[in-house]
Design a protein around this motif. Sequence first.
Motif, PDB file in Angstrom:
ATOM      1  N   UNK A  99       0.815  -1.215   0.000  1.00 53.55           N
ATOM      2  CA  UNK A  99       0.000   0.000   0.000  1.00 53.55           C
ATOM      3  C   UNK A  99       0.848   1.265   0.000  1.00 53.55           C
ATOM      4  N   UNK A 100       2.156   1.089  -0.232  1.00 49.76           N
ATOM      5  CA  UNK A 100       3.033   2.247  -0.363  1.00 49.76           C
ATOM      6  C   UNK A 100       3.666   2.743   0.913  1.00 49.76           C
ATOM      7  N   UNK A 101       3.577   1.973   1.994  1.00 44.93           N
ATOM      8  CA  UNK A 101       4.186   2.380   3.259  1.00 44.93           C
ATOM      9  C   UNK A 101       5.632   1.899   3.323  1.00 44.93           C
ATOM     10  N   UNK A 102       6.518   2.764   3.794  1.00 43.11           N
ATOM     11  CA  UNK A 102       7.899   2.373   4.056  1.00 43.11           C
ATOM     12  C   UNK A 102       8.000   1.814   5.470  1.00 43.11           C
ATOM     13  N   UNK A 103       9.102   1.114   5.746  1.00 41.94           N
ATOM     14  CA  UNK A 103       9.344   0.525   7.067  1.00 41.94           C
ATOM     15  C   UNK A 103      10.477   1.283   7.744  1.00 41.94           C
ATOM     16  N   UNK A 104      10.234   1.758   8.954  1.00 43.46           N
ATOM     17  CA  UNK A 104      11.243   2.509   9.699  1.00 43.46           C
ATOM     18  C   UNK A 104      11.667   1.723  10.926  1.00 43.46           C
ATOM     19  N   UNK A 105      12.937   1.837  11.252  1.00 49.59           N
ATOM     20  CA  UNK A 105      13.485   1.158  12.427  1.00 49.59           C
ATOM     21  C   UNK A 105      14.368   2.142  13.162  1.00 49.59           C
ATOM     22  N   UNK A 106      14.411   2.023  14.493  1.00 53.70           N
ATOM     23  CA  UNK A 106      15.204   2.983  15.260  1.00 53.70           C
ATOM     24  C   UNK A 106      15.557   2.468  16.630  1.00 53.70           C
ATOM     25  N   UNK A 107      16.071   3.342  17.504  1.00 59.11           N
ATOM     26  CA  UNK A 107      16.586   2.926  18.815  1.00 59.11           C
ATOM     27  C   UNK A 107      15.493   2.429  19.745  1.00 59.11           C
ATOM     28  N   UNK A 108      15.832   1.426  20.553  1.00 59.56           N
ATOM     29  CA  UNK A 108      14.898   0.906  21.550  1.00 59.56           C
ATOM     30  C   UNK A 108      15.085   1.599  22.895  1.00 59.56           C
ATOM     31  N   UNK A 109      16.213   2.296  23.080  1.00 62.38           N
ATOM     32  CA  UNK A 109      16.409   3.153  24.251  1.00 62.38           C
ATOM     33  C   UNK A 109      16.173   4.584  23.782  1.00 62.38           C
ATOM     34  N   UNK A 110      15.136   5.210  24.319  1.00 64.02           N
ATOM     35  CA  UNK A 110      14.690   6.496  23.803  1.00 64.02           C
ATOM     36  C   UNK A 110      14.773   7.594  24.856  1.00 64.02           C
ATOM     37  N   UNK A 111      14.674   8.835  24.372  1.00 60.58           N
ATOM     38  CA  UNK A 111      14.624   9.975  25.275  1.00 60.58           C
ATOM     39  C   UNK A 111      13.190  10.232  25.685  1.00 60.58           C
ATOM     40  N   UNK A 112      13.039  10.969  26.767  1.00 57.77           N
ATOM     41  CA  UNK A 112      11.721  11.326  27.257  1.00 57.77           C
ATOM     42  C   UNK A 112      10.961  12.141  26.207  1.00 57.77           C
ATOM     43  N   UNK A 113      11.679  12.976  25.464  1.00 57.82           N
ATOM     44  CA  UNK A 113      11.018  13.849  24.490  1.00 57.82           C
ATOM     45  C   UNK A 113      10.367  13.034  23.382  1.00 57.82           C
ATOM     46  N   UNK A 114      11.104  12.083  22.807  1.00 56.05           N
ATOM     47  CA  UNK A 114      10.544  11.277  21.716  1.00 56.05           C
ATOM     48  C   UNK A 114       9.472  10.311  22.212  1.00 56.05           C
ATOM     49  N   UNK A 115       9.643   9.783  23.445  1.00 52.95           N
ATOM     50  CA  UNK A 115       8.688   8.800  23.955  1.00 52.95           C
ATOM     51  C   UNK A 115       7.382   9.432  24.416  1.00 52.95           C
ATOM     52  N   UNK A 116       7.463  10.671  24.942  1.00 53.83           N
ATOM     53  CA  UNK A 116       6.267  11.266  25.552  1.00 53.83           C
ATOM     54  C   UNK A 116       5.979  12.701  25.100  1.00 53.83           C
ATOM     55  N   UNK A 117       6.928  13.605  25.285  1.00 53.84           N
ATOM     56  CA  UNK A 117       6.659  15.016  25.036  1.00 53.84           C
ATOM     57  C   UNK A 117       6.247  15.288  23.595  1.00 53.84           C
ATOM     58  N   UNK A 118       6.977  14.718  22.637  1.00 60.29           N
ATOM     59  CA  UNK A 118       6.666  14.950  21.232  1.00 60.29           C
ATOM     60  C   UNK A 118       5.305  14.385  20.857  1.00 60.29           C
ATOM     61  N   UNK A 119       4.804  13.449  21.657  1.00 59.19           N
ATOM     62  CA  UNK A 119       3.511  12.815  21.385  1.00 59.19           C
ATOM     63  C   UNK A 119       2.391  13.456  22.195  1.00 59.19           C
ATOM     64  N   UNK A 129      15.396  11.219  32.162  1.00 58.06           N
ATOM     65  CA  UNK A 129      15.892   9.854  32.112  1.00 58.06           C
ATOM     66  C   UNK A 129      15.571   9.216  30.760  1.00 58.06           C
ATOM     67  N   UNK A 130      16.529   8.437  30.265  1.00 62.31           N
ATOM     68  CA  UNK A 130      16.252   7.610  29.090  1.00 62.31           C
ATOM     69  C   UNK A 130      15.316   6.466  29.503  1.00 62.31           C
TER      70      UNK A 130
END
Length: 347
Positions: free
Chosen positions: A123-143, A169-170
Amino acid sequence: MNDLDQLVLSAQGEFATAATPAELENAKARFLGKAGRVTELLKGMAALSPEEKKSRGAEINLVKQRIENALTARRQALADAELEAQLKAEALDVTLPGRQRGTGALHPITRAMERIEAIFGSMGFEVADGPEIETDWFSFTALNNPENHPARSMQDTFYVDMKDEQGSWYNLRPHTSPMQIRYAQAHARKYAGQEHMPDIRVIAPGRTYRVDSDATHSPMFHQVEGLWVGENVSFKDLKAVYVNFMQQFFETTDMEIRFRPSYFPFTEPSAEIDMMFGSGPLKGRWLEVSGSGQVHPQVIRNMGLDPERYIGFAFGSGIDRLAMLRYGVNDLRQFFDGDLRFLSQFK
């Protein structure tokens, strides 16, 4: 027959009746040891004249040699018998089939993940992969998760003893949503200043972690997040994409799918996605399979995009739960117990 011939026969007889190497060595000591009968004969030569010593010594040495030959022959016979017994005990049946190396197979979760990637790829979607240890900003604040949100609690999220540049904390990512932000930011930077930006269409499958464990939950589990952002993406597109995915994943159209109003801080409006099979053991039962909704304007802004121009939808599904439904597994923990009796069913 003189006494020396009789001595040889006596030694040969005792050697022949020795059933073990230890018994043979005991018999040897009685004839050739320091107090043995041959040694006693040699000691008795002290009283003989020189001429008698010469002839008697030659006779005794010949007797000694004959006894030693008999000893050597018996030692070899015992060794041969031991080897033959060992060979019989370790005998190989050369007519038996050879040992074959067992063939492995993909884990059912891996199978489900690859299937998901293939369906969304079509359906035209790409697959993304990234770090499993994340910052607070990416895990919560940005969302758009506020600081007092329960998801930030240590009772729900695993934290790492290390802080980011902002002093937070990470954590072990509780969902793969951070990859949506990372991918969208990179996409926005790539097309910054251009009049037209291609739609962002991506899924982020991978491992996630939460403090939870029972028959349907695991501290480590797998999730797939999906994101489609463009200038004209609606809730209708979300419904079309997800219904198509479910029908392809389960290889049937004999199911009902409903979007039930809900609340998530990162989408507005939000909906839980439930499904019900039209036949089989789950017929008539509604099962929650995903959370979804239109991406919140603040989250669009955190992606580096203008929420007045861009709009989109996002969803998050548990790969383990989808695999349980597809393969008829009723206990999530079986996927991770490493029991080959269970896993071999999926070869």
